[in-house]
Motif scaffolding. Sequence first.
Motif, PDB file in Angstrom:
ATOM      1  N   ARG A 246       0.833  -1.208   0.000  1.00 21.39           N
ATOM      2  CA  ARG A 246       0.000   0.000   0.000  1.00 21.39           C
ATOM      3  C   ARG A 246       0.868   1.259   0.000  1.00 21.39           C
ATOM      4  N   LEU A 247       1.999   1.189   0.715  1.00 19.85           N
ATOM      5  CA  LEU A 247       2.870   2.353   0.868  1.00 19.85           C
ATOM      6  C   LEU A 247       3.971   2.413  -0.193  1.00 19.85           C
ATOM      7  N   LYS A 248       4.031   1.394  -1.061  1.00 21.82           N
ATOM      8  CA  LYS A 248       5.072   1.299  -2.092  1.00 21.82           C
ATOM      9  C   LYS A 248       6.473   1.276  -1.476  1.00 21.82           C
ATOM     10  N   ALA A 249       6.586   0.547  -0.375  1.00 17.51           N
ATOM     11  CA  ALA A 249       7.879   0.357   0.293  1.00 17.51           C
ATOM     12  C   ALA A 249       8.386  -1.047   0.019  1.00 17.51           C
ATOM     13  N   HIS A 250       9.695  -1.238   0.045  1.00 17.13           N
ATOM     14  CA  HIS A 250      10.283  -2.565  -0.073  1.00 17.13           C
ATOM     15  C   HIS A 250      10.184  -3.293   1.276  1.00 17.13           C
TER      16      HIS A 250
ATOM     17  N   LYS B 130       6.352  -2.829  -8.701  1.00 16.97           N
ATOM     18  CA  LYS B 130       7.800  -2.605  -8.824  1.00 16.97           C
ATOM     19  C   LYS B 130       8.447  -2.492  -7.442  1.00 16.97           C
ATOM     20  N   THR B 131       7.987  -3.372  -6.565  1.00 17.30           N
ATOM     21  CA  THR B 131       8.449  -3.402  -5.185  1.00 17.30           C
ATOM     22  C   THR B 131       9.225  -4.688  -4.938  1.00 17.30           C
ATOM     23  N   LEU B 132      10.245  -4.606  -4.090  1.00 13.38           N
ATOM     24  CA  LEU B 132      11.010  -5.784  -3.704  1.00 13.38           C
ATOM     25  C   LEU B 132      10.435  -6.387  -2.425  1.00 13.38           C
ATOM     26  N   ILE B 133      10.130  -7.667  -2.462  1.00 15.80           N
ATOM     27  CA  ILE B 133       9.720  -8.417  -1.285  1.00 15.80           C
ATOM     28  C   ILE B 133      10.756  -9.519  -1.117  1.00 15.80           C
ATOM     29  N   ILE B 134      11.550  -9.456  -0.037  1.00 15.78           N
ATOM     30  CA  ILE B 134      12.650 -10.404   0.158  1.00 15.78           C
ATOM     31  C   ILE B 134      12.474 -11.111   1.496  1.00 15.78           C
ATOM     32  N   PRO B 135      11.892 -12.306   1.491  1.00 15.78           N
ATOM     33  CA  PRO B 135      11.805 -13.069   2.740  1.00 15.78           C
ATOM     34  C   PRO B 135      13.100 -13.821   3.015  1.00 15.78           C
TER      35      PRO B 135
END
Length: 341
Positions: free
Chosen positions: A92-96, A122-127
């Motif tokens: 929602r906040l366009k944060a990674h 265009k967001t990075l999601i890194i678990p």
Amino acid sequence: MEDTIAVYGAYGHTGKFIVAALSKQGYNLLLSGRDQEKLILLNKEYPQFKIKLADINNPKTLDEAFSGAKIIINCAGPYLDTAEPIIQSALRLKAHYIDLSAEQKAVLDVFEQFSEQAKLAKTLIIPAAAFYGGLGDLLSTAITQNWNQIDEINIYIGLDSWHPTKGTRLTGDRNHYTRLTLKDNSLQDLQPGLPINWDFKNPIGIKEVVALPLSEIITISRHLNVNTINTYLSQNSLDDLRNKETPEPKPVDEKNRSSQNFCIEVVATKNNNKRTIIAQGQDIYAVTAPLVVETVNRIVSGKTKKTGVTTIGEVFDAVDFLQSLNEDDITVSTVQETELT
């Protein structure tokens, strides 16, 4: 640095290591979590940073806490509970988003639920950018460079002891799902097997190890073309973990690390070729901090290969990433290559 980084679960054991490391790098931090008293205590150590109370069950509080952050680091397990609401807020906040999950189900859910949304945003999601999950992914990616197909990756994790945190125990109680391994290029339920002995060299020595796949099975299989992945963990560390009387880690040096030593040896094979790499260091919780800090630095500086849900082995140059780490945090051997007979 002008970039603001939000740290959720900032007052937790690993969260404190990450806050200290990011603070030294000069980042502006938002310290967040579910416990107001613990946030206030942490704020006394870091009065220059704002604290924000947030509840994973209240999306509005999450959005308010993370507003203005370029990256959100989730240090609050169990990730089976915390990953989804915080990722929703990040989108929602366009944060990674970065987390430290060792839980296979949590990481698998992130890939399955958020890949399309994150790519479109265009967001990075890194678990799993931590000791469990991330480090094995980096090492496996580094030693299989230029191999477009891999027969097998075996990851051996040796600890001279394991003093688990409250968070580790809470996650273990919550994570009741069947463990998965990779065989014939597909995720399968782990089958019981006999322990084996593995020589981790000094200071760990020879340890009995048992098959115990963690989140690296998910992260590695998502981007490397590998037929089989096995993870083995030293039995003595599991005994420590399962013993309710084992105390929490105690700091012994200026970095607040415990005296625990670890060794990860990764062995990859392709046809008649074998490659081996070894990483050693002190304190499995503390070493997560430099991994996360380097992840943050590379996102901020634009050293990323893609957007969407990804892993630190896939989205960065794994060899360069490992070489950039301080040897006081972790030492990584050169890759050894031999022919199988």
